[in-house]
Each structure stands twice: as structure tokens, then as C-alpha cells.
Motif scaffolding. Structure first.
Motif, PDB file in Angstrom:
ATOM      1  N   ALA A  74      70.210  61.551  45.295  1.00 57.06           N
ATOM      2  CA  ALA A  74      70.819  60.810  43.726  1.00 57.06           C
ATOM      3  C   ALA A  74      71.887  60.523  43.554  1.00 57.06           C
ATOM      4  CB  ALA A  74      70.242  61.635  42.902  1.00 57.06           C
TER       5      ALA A  74
ATOM      6  N   VAL B 225      72.974  59.927  48.584  1.00 52.97           N
ATOM      7  CA  VAL B 225      72.893  58.952  49.902  1.00 52.97           C
ATOM      8  C   VAL B 225      72.646  57.468  49.443  1.00 52.97           C
ATOM      9  CG1 VAL B 225      70.569  58.662  50.863  1.00 52.97           C
ATOM     10  CG2 VAL B 225      71.052  60.260  50.659  1.00 52.97           C
ATOM     11  N   PRO B 226      73.072  57.563  48.403  1.00 49.82           N
ATOM     12  CA  PRO B 226      72.786  55.665  48.063  1.00 49.82           C
ATOM     13  C   PRO B 226      74.595  54.905  48.307  1.00 49.82           C
ATOM     14  CG  PRO B 226      72.095  57.003  45.870  1.00 49.82           C
ATOM     15  CD  PRO B 226      72.524  57.870  47.282  1.00 49.82           C
ATOM     16  N   GLY B 227      75.357  55.994  48.461  1.00 46.81           N
ATOM     17  CA  GLY B 227      76.537  55.525  49.053  1.00 46.81           C
ATOM     18  C   GLY B 227      76.835  55.534  50.054  1.00 46.81           C
TER      19      GLY B 227
ATOM     20  N   TRP C 211      74.085  55.170  53.213  1.00 45.37           N
ATOM     21  CA  TRP C 211      73.793  53.577  53.173  1.00 45.37           C
ATOM     22  C   TRP C 211      71.932  53.287  52.437  1.00 45.37           C
ATOM     23  CZ3 TRP C 211      72.354  58.208  55.673  1.00 45.37           C
ATOM     24  CH2 TRP C 211      70.729  58.682  54.780  1.00 45.37           C
ATOM     25  N   GLN C 212      72.055  51.849  52.722  1.00 45.22           N
ATOM     26  CA  GLN C 212      71.284  51.057  52.358  1.00 45.22           C
ATOM     27  C   GLN C 212      69.847  50.881  52.993  1.00 45.22           C
ATOM     28  OE1 GLN C 212      70.799  50.330  48.799  1.00 45.22           O
ATOM     29  NE2 GLN C 212      72.978  51.886  48.394  1.00 45.22           N
TER      30      GLN C 212
ATOM     31  N   ASN D 109      64.991  52.352  46.615  1.00 40.46           N
ATOM     32  CA  ASN D 109      66.251  53.103  45.915  1.00 40.46           C
ATOM     33  C   ASN D 109      65.974  54.515  45.297  1.00 40.46           C
ATOM     34  OD1 ASN D 109      67.987  53.912  43.255  1.00 40.46           O
ATOM     35  ND2 ASN D 109      66.225  52.558  41.641  1.00 40.46           N
ATOM     36  N   TRP D 110      67.266  54.974  46.431  1.00 38.77           N
ATOM     37  CA  TRP D 110      67.434  56.801  47.349  1.00 38.77           C
ATOM     38  C   TRP D 110      67.926  57.157  45.405  1.00 38.77           C
ATOM     39  CZ3 TRP D 110      65.574  58.566  50.826  1.00 38.77           C
ATOM     40  CH2 TRP D 110      65.879  57.993  52.067  1.00 38.77           C
ATOM     41  N   GLU D 111      68.612  56.319  44.052  1.00 37.94           N
ATOM     42  CA  GLU D 111      68.755  57.224  43.100  1.00 37.94           C
ATOM     43  C   GLU D 111      67.580  57.290  42.871  1.00 37.94           C
ATOM     44  OE1 GLU D 111      71.953  56.724  39.886  1.00 37.94           O
ATOM     45  OE2 GLU D 111      72.136  55.087  40.782  1.00 37.94           O
TER      46      GLU D 111
END
Length: 85
Positions: A17, A20-22, A24-25, A30-32
Motif C-alpha cells: 500500500a 509499491v505505488p511510488g 512503479w505503475q 491499483n497497488w494502494e
């Protein structure tokens, strides 16, 4: 075992949460949200593990063996109670 697995899932969910979102995309992921779902599942598993551990600790089992004076046979009686505090 379930308490440890729940804590592991909470740690993995927090990493997914928040970290990971920071990094790579991925389009369509929606990783968060995935991280929060895993974090919630870990919290639920931990809570259920604590409840199950508390429940299993309140059981007592008593075994008694005696000889019946009339017949001379051995009598074994096992009692299980779940209401012991």
C-alpha cells in the motif's frame, strides 16, 4: 500459526500500500487498494486467530479411573468442560 500469518499479511499489505505505488505503475492495477485489501485480510486473520486461541484455552478434560465394587471391572470416565475460566 494464524496469528503469525495474519501479522505477515499485514506487513506485506502495508508494504504494497505505501511503497509499491511510488516505485512503479502498472496500468489497470491499483497497488494502494490491493495493499489495503491484503492489510485488512491480515488484520481479520489475526483477530480470528486470537479469538480461536482464547477459546481453546478454556477447555478442560478430566479422566477418572475406578474399580466398580459390585462387578470388579475397571470403569474409566472422561469429562470435558468448556466453561472453565
Amino acid at each position: 500459526m494464524s496469528i503469525g500469518f495474519g501479522i505477515f499479511l499485514m506487513a506485506v499489505g502495508a508494504i504494497i500500500a505505501f511503497a509499491v505505488p511510488g516505485l512503479w505503475q502498472v496500468e489497470g492495477a491499483n497497488w494502494e487498494l490491493i495493499g489495503w485489501i491484503v492489510l485488512g485480510a491480515g488484520a481479520l486473520i489475526t483477530l480470528l486467530g486470537i479469538i480461536m486461541a482464547a477459546r481453546s484455552g478454556r477447555t478442560s478434560q478430566v479422566s477418572r479411573t475406578a474399580v466398580d465394587p459390585d462387578t470388579g471391572t475397571r470403569v474409566e470416565r472422561t469429562e470435558r468442560r468448556d466453561d472453565v475460566l
